[in-house]
Design a protein around this motif. Structure first.
Motif, short mmCIF file in Angstrom:
data_model
loop_
_atom_site.label_atom_id
_atom_site.label_comp_id
_atom_site.label_asym_id
_atom_site.label_seq_id
_atom_site.Cartn_x
_atom_site.Cartn_y
_atom_site.Cartn_z
N LYS A 12 0.83 -1.20 0.00
CA LYS A 12 0.00 0.00 0.00
C LYS A 12 0.86 1.26 0.00
N VAL A 13 1.93 1.24 0.77
CA VAL A 13 2.83 2.40 0.82
C VAL A 13 3.44 2.64 -0.55
N ALA A 14 3.91 1.59 -1.19
CA ALA A 14 4.52 1.73 -2.52
C ALA A 14 3.53 2.35 -3.51
N GLU A 15 2.27 1.97 -3.40
CA GLU A 15 1.24 2.47 -4.33
C GLU A 15 0.79 3.90 -4.01
N ASN A 16 0.81 4.29 -2.76
CA ASN A 16 0.15 5.54 -2.37
C ASN A 16 1.02 6.59 -1.68
N LYS A 17 2.27 6.28 -1.40
CA LYS A 17 3.11 7.20 -0.64
C LYS A 17 3.19 8.58 -1.28
N SER A 18 3.44 8.64 -2.57
CA SER A 18 3.59 9.94 -3.25
C SER A 18 2.30 10.75 -3.17
N LYS A 19 1.18 10.09 -3.40
CA LYS A 19 -0.12 10.77 -3.35
C LYS A 19 -0.39 11.32 -1.95
N LEU A 20 -0.11 10.52 -0.92
CA LEU A 20 -0.36 10.96 0.44
C LEU A 20 0.59 12.08 0.85
N ARG A 21 1.82 12.03 0.40
CA ARG A 21 2.77 13.11 0.69
C ARG A 21 2.34 14.41 0.02
N ARG A 22 1.87 14.32 -1.23
CA ARG A 22 1.38 15.52 -1.91
C ARG A 22 0.18 16.10 -1.16
N PHE A 23 -0.71 15.23 -0.71
CA PHE A 23 -1.86 15.69 0.07
C PHE A 23 -1.38 16.41 1.33
N LEU A 24 -0.42 15.85 2.05
CA LEU A 24 0.08 16.49 3.27
C LEU A 24 0.72 17.84 2.97
N THR A 25 1.39 17.96 1.84
CA THR A 25 1.98 19.24 1.45
C THR A 25 0.89 20.29 1.26
N LYS A 26 -0.22 19.90 0.62
CA LYS A 26 -1.36 20.82 0.43
C LYS A 26 -1.93 21.23 1.78
N VAL A 27 -2.08 20.28 2.68
CA VAL A 27 -2.62 20.57 4.01
C VAL A 27 -1.69 21.52 4.76
N ALA A 153 -0.27 3.17 11.53
CA ALA A 153 -1.19 4.11 12.17
C ALA A 153 -1.09 5.48 11.50
N THR A 154 0.11 5.94 11.21
CA THR A 154 0.28 7.22 10.53
C THR A 154 -0.32 7.14 9.13
N TYR A 155 -0.03 6.05 8.43
CA TYR A 155 -0.56 5.86 7.09
C TYR A 155 -2.09 5.94 7.12
N LYS A 156 -2.69 5.22 8.05
CA LYS A 156 -4.15 5.18 8.15
C LYS A 156 -4.71 6.56 8.51
N MET A 157 -4.03 7.29 9.40
CA MET A 157 -4.48 8.62 9.77
C MET A 157 -4.48 9.54 8.55
N VAL A 158 -3.40 9.53 7.78
CA VAL A 158 -3.30 10.41 6.61
C VAL A 158 -4.31 9.97 5.54
N GLU A 159 -4.48 8.68 5.37
CA GLU A 159 -5.46 8.16 4.41
C GLU A 159 -6.87 8.62 4.78
N LYS A 160 -7.23 8.52 6.07
CA LYS A 160 -8.56 8.94 6.52
C LYS A 160 -8.73 10.46 6.37
N LEU A 161 -7.71 11.19 6.67
CA LEU A 161 -7.76 12.64 6.53
C LEU A 161 -7.96 13.03 5.06
N SER A 162 -7.26 12.34 4.19
CA SER A 162 -7.40 12.58 2.74
C SER A 162 -8.81 12.24 2.26
N GLU A 163 -9.34 11.12 2.73
CA GLU A 163 -10.71 10.72 2.35
C GLU A 163 -11.73 11.75 2.83
N ARG A 164 -11.56 12.25 4.05
CA ARG A 164 -12.50 13.25 4.58
C ARG A 164 -12.39 14.56 3.82
N ALA A 165 -11.17 14.93 3.45
CA ALA A 165 -10.99 16.16 2.68
C ALA A 165 -11.66 16.03 1.31
N ALA A 166 -11.51 14.87 0.68
CA ALA A 166 -12.13 14.64 -0.63
C ALA A 166 -13.65 14.66 -0.51
#
Length: 180
Positions: A12-27, A153-166
């Protein structure tokens, strides 16, 4: 609560790390209203889903930094001098000016149980990890960007935050369309 499957997590990290990092940069650049309140709610949810003892990936792949207080406390607990403790287990990172473990996984991790043998006196860095419930989340986004690849846990937190933002953005667009 299901045990963490590290192979699935790594995939999951390999597939989504870049996307989640970009999301965190926007936040980080434009924090949503009530970010800390939302993060606190997500933090509660995450710990109902993630079992650290089934994972211990942080202890296997990362090193805490050891403060001078940590060195005093842990070396005393182990009946060693601070110098003996540092010589045996730590190295000095000249760039960051931090004491860190020489090896990974952490020398205090019991690989059979994923438990820390010095848990009661562990470094402050370990006791605060993964820093999900810090009062001002925006100040820890740089930490979360790093930790999503190590901590489910961090991955899941950022994933949930991204889903809520979307979901919030979608609801906002739909509301504007209805009003138009």
């Amino acid at each position: 609560m299901l045990p963490v499957n590290l192979k699935d997590f790594d995939k999951k990290v390999a597939e989504n790390k870049s996307k989640l990092r970009r999301f965190l940069t926007k936040v980080e650049k434009n924090p949503p209203r009530h970010l800390d309140k939302i993060a606190d709610q997500i933090n509660t949810e995450v710990w109902q889903e993630v079992d650290c003892l089934s994972c211990a990936n942080c202890c296997k792949k990362m090193s805490p930094t050891f403060t001078s207080k940590d060195l005093k406390r842990i070396s005393a607990h182990l009946n060693m001098t601070e110098e003996e403790f540092r010589d045996k287990w730590l190295e000095y990172d000249k760039k960051d000016k931090d004491w860190m473990n020489k090896t990974q996984p952490c020398q205090f991790l019991d690989l059979k149980t994923n438990m820390c043998s010095i848990y009661e006196v562990r470094p402050a860095d370990c006791s605060g990890f993964p820093h999900l419930n810090k009062k001002k989340m925006v100040d820890y986004i740089h930490v979360h960007k790093q930790n999503i690849q190590y901590c489910p846990a961090t991955y899941k937190m950022v994933e949930k935050l991204s889903e809520r933002a979307a979901a919030g953005a979608k609801a906002s667009r739909e509301r504007k369309e209805r009003e138009a």
